[in-house]
Design an enzyme around this catalytic site. Structure first.
Site, PDB file in Angstrom:
ATOM      1  N   LYS A 138       0.901  -1.098  -0.046  1.00 56.50           N
ATOM      2  CA  LYS A 138       0.007   0.158  -0.164  1.00 56.50           C
ATOM      3  C   LYS A 138       0.834   1.311   0.018  1.00 56.50           C
ATOM      4  O   LYS A 138       1.722   1.254   0.982  1.00 56.50           O
ATOM      5  CB  LYS A 138      -0.803   0.111   1.364  1.00 56.50           C
ATOM      6  CG  LYS A 138      -1.986   0.772   1.115  1.00 56.50           C
ATOM      7  CD  LYS A 138      -2.940   0.364   2.220  1.00 56.50           C
ATOM      8  CE  LYS A 138      -4.296   1.347   2.221  1.00 56.50           C
ATOM      9  NZ  LYS A 138      -5.092   1.064   3.584  1.00 56.50           N
TER      10      LYS A 138
HETATM   11  O1  G3P Z   1      -8.884   2.119   4.436  1.00 57.04           O
HETATM   12  C1  G3P Z   1      -8.892   3.628   4.882  1.00 57.04           C
HETATM   13  C2  G3P Z   1      -9.625   3.603   6.072  1.00 57.04           C
HETATM   14  O2  G3P Z   1      -8.910   3.039   7.166  1.00 57.04           O
HETATM   15  C3  G3P Z   1      -9.752   4.970   6.493  1.00 57.04           C
HETATM   16  O3  G3P Z   1     -10.806   5.064   7.401  1.00 57.04           O
HETATM   17  O4  G3P Z   1     -12.549   6.017   8.983  1.00 57.04           O
HETATM   18  O5  G3P Z   1     -10.125   6.354   9.103  1.00 57.04           O
HETATM   19  O6  G3P Z   1     -11.218   7.552   7.504  1.00 57.04           O
HETATM   20  P1  G3P Z   1     -11.242   6.349   8.238  1.00 57.04           P
END
Ligand code: G3P
Length: 216
Positions: free
Chosen positions: A87
């Site tokens: 990633k």
């Molecule tokens: O895959 C990306 C994700 O983990 C981000 O999620 O909820 O931190 O915006 P969030």
């Protein structure tokens, strides 16, 4: 549409995998830190454990931001298991590294994508997956699902092979909307996946069937 779980929590990964509908796992440095995974050896070991639990693409994020360092780190991650996907953040050196990984047969996930232009660049560099963060777009008063639809349209017109991995999913409705918008994959917290199960009429209907079954 495929389902990935977006966590580094082994219990949640097992629970989602036991449902039989899990196709892969994504992690990021915040999710790894949340599980208290520290130090290179422990980080590599944790990815290996996830690979043993789930038979599908497992995204492991590089922490470097300079081309040579990203490549070296990515090679180390890719060597853990054939299912590891490196990633890489959507930055200039990240794009260069994506191209290097593509040319060297290493699968990649371009992360921190917030625009169609960034998604085009990721596809041009040959990224296996592109991760638009739809929840964070919603947080900033734009429509994350609209971005998924826009990228899906562009990739279809242009014949790009990169798969759209909708990330930063915050609810079961996000999953449904991403499916409608043409996402190839949704990576979700366990709660959002389990939320798809819920409907009060299902609960009421089942209670009635079980009650009536006693009269059978
Ligand atoms: O895959 C990306 C994700 O983990 C981000 O999620 O909820 O931190 O915006 P969030």
């Amino acid at each position: 549409m495929k389902f990935f779980i977006d966590t580094a929590n082994l219990a949640q990964i097992k629970e989602a995998n036991d449902l039989g509908v899990l196709d892969g796992v994504t992690t990021n440095p915040s999710l790894m830190a949340k599980e208290g995974i520290k130090g290179e050896a422990n980080i590599l070991k944790h990815y290996e454990t996830i690979c043993e639990l789930v038979d599908g693409p497992i995204s492991a994020e590089v922490l470097s931001t300079e081309f040579n360092a990203i490549v070296e780190e990515g090679k180390k991650l890719a060597a853990i298991h054939p299912n590891i996907v490196v990633k890489v953040p959507m930055i200039k050196d990240g794009i260069k590294a994506l191209k290097w990984f593509t040319d060297n047969g290493i699968k990649t996930n371009c992360t921190l994508v917030f625009s169609a232009g960034q998604a085009i660049l990721a596809a041009k560099a040959g990224a296996t997956f592109v991760s638009p963060f739809i929840g964070r777009i919603d947080d900033s008063n734009w429509d994350g699902v609209e971005l998924i639809a826009q990228i899906a349209q562009i990739y279809s017109i242009q014949g790009f092979k990169t798969e759209i991995l909708a990330a930063s999913i915050r609810s079961p409705l996000h999953i449904i909307k991403c499916a409608e918008a043409g996402a190839d994959i949704c990576t979700c917290p366990l709660d959002s996946i389990l939320g798809l199960l819920k409907h009060p009429l299902t609960d009421i209907g089942l209670a009635k069937f079980l009650e009536d079954a006693k009269k059978m």
